[in-house]
Design an enzyme around this catalytic site. Sequence first.
Site, PDB file in Angstrom:
ATOM      1  N   HIS A 187       0.795  -1.225   0.000  1.00 55.38           N
ATOM      2  CA  HIS A 187       0.000   0.000   0.000  1.00 55.38           C
ATOM      3  C   HIS A 187       0.828   1.276   0.000  1.00 55.38           C
ATOM      4  O   HIS A 187       0.405   2.296  -0.512  1.00 55.38           O
ATOM      5  CB  HIS A 187      -1.076  -0.066   1.074  1.00 55.38           C
ATOM      6  CG  HIS A 187      -2.170  -0.989   0.646  1.00 55.38           C
ATOM      7  ND1 HIS A 187      -2.099  -2.350   0.872  1.00 55.38           N
ATOM      8  CD2 HIS A 187      -3.257  -0.791  -0.111  1.00 55.38           C
ATOM      9  CE1 HIS A 187      -3.140  -2.923   0.302  1.00 55.38           C
ATOM     10  NE2 HIS A 187      -3.872  -2.012  -0.295  1.00 55.38           N
ATOM     11  N   ARG A 295     -10.815   2.535  -2.214  1.00 57.11           N
ATOM     12  CA  ARG A 295     -10.456   1.534  -1.190  1.00 57.11           C
ATOM     13  C   ARG A 295     -10.890   2.067   0.172  1.00 57.11           C
ATOM     14  O   ARG A 295     -10.144   2.792   0.820  1.00 57.11           O
ATOM     15  CB  ARG A 295      -8.944   1.315  -1.170  1.00 57.11           C
ATOM     16  CG  ARG A 295      -8.379   0.604  -2.388  1.00 57.11           C
ATOM     17  CD  ARG A 295      -6.883   0.352  -2.199  1.00 57.11           C
ATOM     18  NE  ARG A 295      -6.371  -0.636  -3.116  1.00 57.11           N
ATOM     19  CZ  ARG A 295      -5.821  -0.339  -4.300  1.00 57.11           C
ATOM     20  NH1 ARG A 295      -5.702   0.905  -4.697  1.00 57.11           N
ATOM     21  NH2 ARG A 295      -5.384  -1.299  -5.081  1.00 57.11           N
ATOM     22  N   GLU A 430     -11.142 -11.383  -8.406  1.00 55.24           N
ATOM     23  CA  GLU A 430      -9.804 -11.555  -7.826  1.00 55.24           C
ATOM     24  C   GLU A 430      -9.478 -13.016  -7.567  1.00 55.24           C
ATOM     25  O   GLU A 430      -8.354 -13.355  -7.207  1.00 55.24           O
ATOM     26  CB  GLU A 430      -9.712 -10.798  -6.489  1.00 55.24           C
ATOM     27  CG  GLU A 430      -9.944  -9.308  -6.633  1.00 55.24           C
ATOM     28  CD  GLU A 430      -9.954  -8.582  -5.305  1.00 55.24           C
ATOM     29  OE1 GLU A 430      -8.963  -7.912  -4.996  1.00 55.24           O
ATOM     30  OE2 GLU A 430     -10.967  -8.681  -4.588  1.00 55.24           O
ATOM     31  N   ASP A 454      -4.636  -9.182  -6.717  1.00 51.05           N
ATOM     32  CA  ASP A 454      -4.968 -10.429  -6.036  1.00 51.05           C
ATOM     33  C   ASP A 454      -5.202 -11.564  -7.022  1.00 51.05           C
ATOM     34  O   ASP A 454      -4.850 -12.699  -6.741  1.00 51.05           O
ATOM     35  CB  ASP A 454      -6.205 -10.230  -5.149  1.00 51.05           C
ATOM     36  CG  ASP A 454      -5.822  -9.600  -3.820  1.00 51.05           C
ATOM     37  OD1 ASP A 454      -4.824 -10.051  -3.225  1.00 51.05           O
ATOM     38  OD2 ASP A 454      -6.496  -8.645  -3.387  1.00 51.05           O
ATOM     39  N   ARG A 464       1.791 -11.533  -2.949  1.00 52.83           N
ATOM     40  CA  ARG A 464       2.021 -10.288  -3.676  1.00 52.83           C
ATOM     41  C   ARG A 464       3.037  -9.377  -2.993  1.00 52.83           C
ATOM     42  O   ARG A 464       3.535  -8.424  -3.589  1.00 52.83           O
ATOM     43  CB  ARG A 464       0.697  -9.533  -3.896  1.00 52.83           C
ATOM     44  CG  ARG A 464       0.024  -9.108  -2.625  1.00 52.83           C
ATOM     45  CD  ARG A 464      -1.391  -8.634  -2.868  1.00 52.83           C
ATOM     46  NE  ARG A 464      -1.487  -7.195  -3.045  1.00 52.83           N
ATOM     47  CZ  ARG A 464      -2.633  -6.532  -3.153  1.00 52.83           C
ATOM     48  NH1 ARG A 464      -3.787  -7.193  -3.156  1.00 52.83           N
ATOM     49  NH2 ARG A 464      -2.658  -5.234  -3.279  1.00 52.83           N
ATOM     50  N   CYS A 501      -9.285  -2.726 -12.081  1.00 53.65           N
ATOM     51  CA  CYS A 501      -8.769  -1.745 -11.128  1.00 53.65           C
ATOM     52  C   CYS A 501      -7.488  -2.230 -10.460  1.00 53.65           C
ATOM     53  O   CYS A 501      -6.969  -1.580  -9.568  1.00 53.65           O
ATOM     54  CB  CYS A 501      -9.815  -1.367 -10.101  1.00 53.65           C
ATOM     55  SG  CYS A 501     -10.386  -2.767  -9.154  1.00 53.65           S
TER      56      CYS A 501
HETATM   57  C1  PEP Z   1      -6.551  -5.958  -6.568  1.00 57.65           C
HETATM   58  O1  PEP Z   1      -6.467  -6.936  -5.830  1.00 57.65           O
HETATM   59  O2  PEP Z   1      -6.166  -5.971  -7.763  1.00 57.65           O
HETATM   60  C2  PEP Z   1      -7.095  -4.697  -6.070  1.00 57.65           C
HETATM   61  C3  PEP Z   1      -7.285  -3.678  -6.870  1.00 57.65           C
HETATM   62  O3  PEP Z   1      -7.374  -4.620  -4.733  1.00 57.65           O
HETATM   63  P1  PEP Z   1      -6.275  -4.360  -3.585  1.00 57.65           P
HETATM   64  O4  PEP Z   1      -4.994  -3.977  -4.233  1.00 57.65           O
HETATM   65  O5  PEP Z   1      -6.830  -3.286  -2.716  1.00 57.65           O
HETATM   66  O6  PEP Z   1      -6.225  -5.700  -2.908  1.00 57.65           O
HETATM   67 MG    MG Z   2      -7.513  -7.021  -3.945  1.00 54.51          MG
END
Ligand code: PEP
Ligand code: MG
Length: 572
Positions: A187, A295, A430, A454, A464, A501
Site C-alpha cells: 500500500h 479503497r 480476484e 490479487d 504479492r 482496477c
Molecule cells: C486488486 O487486488 O487488484 C485490487 C485492486 O485490490 P487491492 O490492491 O486493494 O487488494
Molecule cells: Mg484485492
Amino acid sequence: MRGIAASPGIAIGTAVKKKDQALQADQREISSEEVEDELQRLQEGLEKAVEELKKLQEETKEKLGPKEAEIFEAHQMLVQDPEMVKTVEEGIKNQQKNAEKALEEAIEQYASLMAGLEDEYMQAREADIRDVGARVLRILKGESDEEADLSPDSIIIARDLTPSDTARLDKDKVVAFVTADGSRTSHSAIMARSLGIPAVVGLGRDFLEEVEDGMQVIVDGNQGEIFFNPEEKKLDEYREKLAEYQKEKERLARFKDVKAVTKDGEEIEVVGNIGNTEDVKPLLEQGGEGIGLFRTEFLYMDRDELPGEEEQFKAYREVVQAMGDYPVIIRTLDIGGDKDLPYLEQPEELNPFLGYRAIRLCLDQPEIFKPQLRAILRASHYGNVKIMYPMIATLEEVLAANRLLKESQGELKAEGVPFDPNMEKGIMIEVPGAVMIADALARELDFFSIGTNDLIQYTMAVDRGNEKIAYLHSPYHPGVLRLIKETIAAGQRNNIWVGMCGEAAGDELLMPFLLGAGLDEFSMSAGSILRIKELLGFWTREEAREIAEKALELKTEAEVKKLLQDNKRTAL
Ligand code: PEP
Ligand code: MG
C-alpha cells in the site's frame, strides 16, 4: 542497486534515513548535586514534546482532517501522565539515574504493563507509549525531529513506510522514497503513485546498512534502480533523463481535460483508484474521469474503533460531490491479508491472504457491514455511485451481499432517507474460481472489475508482497491473460461492462492486450492516467484485438512480454 519500480519518475537528491524509533538510552550515574538539573531537563523535554505534538496535531488536521489528528492529542496526554512522570522523577531522585535512562525504564515498564493486559484497546496503547517515549528521549538527547528538518530534495530511505507515514510525507520536500520491504502493490507503493512521488521498494534489508544520511542518491522509479554517491557521468545521464521526464510531463498535460479516445474515436473510460478523500484532488489533476476503485479500508485504519455510519456517509459524500457527474465506485471493506485492523478481534492465521477477510468477514459480521452499506446508499443520492464487493469467490456471497443491500434499502426507505434505487452493483474479480463461474455471477450484477493484484496472487500462488518471488507476480503470464479474457467474455455474454482496477490496468505494455480483449474501463493510480490516455490514442480496438489474439496463443510470460514489446507504440 535494483529494487522494484513502485512509482514512476526520476529524482536526484539527498538521503534521509528514517530511523526506527528505538528506545535506548545510555546509563550515567549522577551525583546528588546533579539531581535538580536532571529533573529540570526532564521537565523541559516533556514541555518540548507537548509543543511538537501540538504542532503535529495542527498540521495533520489541516492536511488530513480532525479525525486523523486526534492521535496526537492522545499523545500529549500520555506525555503529561502524572503517574508516568512521577515514575521517571523517582528514577532520577532515588536511583540517581540520568533523565534518559530513567525515562527509558519507566516507558519500558508501562509499555510491558499495557502489553500484558487482556483488553485489546489497552494493548494497542503499548505502541503509543513507546512512540511518545521515543519522542521525549530524542529531545533529551538533543536530536531534532527529522520530519521538520528535511531539506527540499530529500529522498527518504526506510525499512518500510506505513500508509500513514506515506500520507504524511511532505510533498514539497520529499522527492522520492526507497524502502527495503514492500512490493509494487504494497500500500505504500500505491500511495506513492497517488502522490506522484517516484519510489523504488523491495531492495532487501541489507541495503539499509550501506546508506548514510546525506549521501547523494539517484532514484529511477521507472526502472527500479538506485545509485548512491553516483559518479559525475551517471549524474549527467540522469540530469538529462530528469529533463526528458519533465518534458514528457508537459507533453502529457494536454490529455488532462480531454476524454480518452482510441485512434478511431472510440471513447474509453480511464478512471483512478483512491484510498481516501485526500486522493481526489491529485486524481482530477491527473485527468481522471471518475473513480474505478475507492479503497474504503483506509477509513477504518489508523484509529481505535470502527467508523460509524454517519462518519462514513460524510466521507463518501465528500468524494462523490467532489467528483460531480463522474462515476465513483465504492468498494466495501477489504480488510485482512496485509491490511489489519488492530481493534478488530481477528483470529491468528497461517495464511492471512487465504483467510477470514474482505467479503467473508463482512458477511459473517453484518453489524460491521450494514452501516457501510447504508452509508454508501445514502451517499448515492449525491452523485453517480456504484457499489463493489471485494474477494468474491461464490455465487452465495453475491446473493448474501445483495440481500443485505436490499435490506438496507428497505430500512432507508422506511426512514425516509434518500438514496439512488438504481445504484449499480458489481464485484471484484480476484479469485480464479469466480472467473470459472463468471456467467452465473454476472446475472446478479451490473459490472465486474478485475483486481489483478490479487487475481495474479491467487492464480500464480505467489504472495504479492514477497520480493523474493516477485517475478512470478506478473500480468503477462498466459494463465493470467486467459483469465482476464474469460472474465471480459463472460461480461459481454451477459451484457454487463467489465473494468480493471488492479495495477495492471495502468501497465503501458499490457494496454493493447486489455483494449483488444474488450476491456471497457481502466482504473489505475493517478500517476498512470495521462500516459494511458495518450497510448489509447495510438490504437484502434481492431488493431489491439490482433495483438490480444496472438498473446492468447503464447505459452510463456517471456513470449508475451516480447510480443508486447515488439508491438509497442510510443509518442517519440
Ligand atoms: C486488486 O487486488 O487488484 C485490487 C485492486 O485490490 P487491492 O490492491 O486493494 O487488494
Ligand atoms: Mg484485492
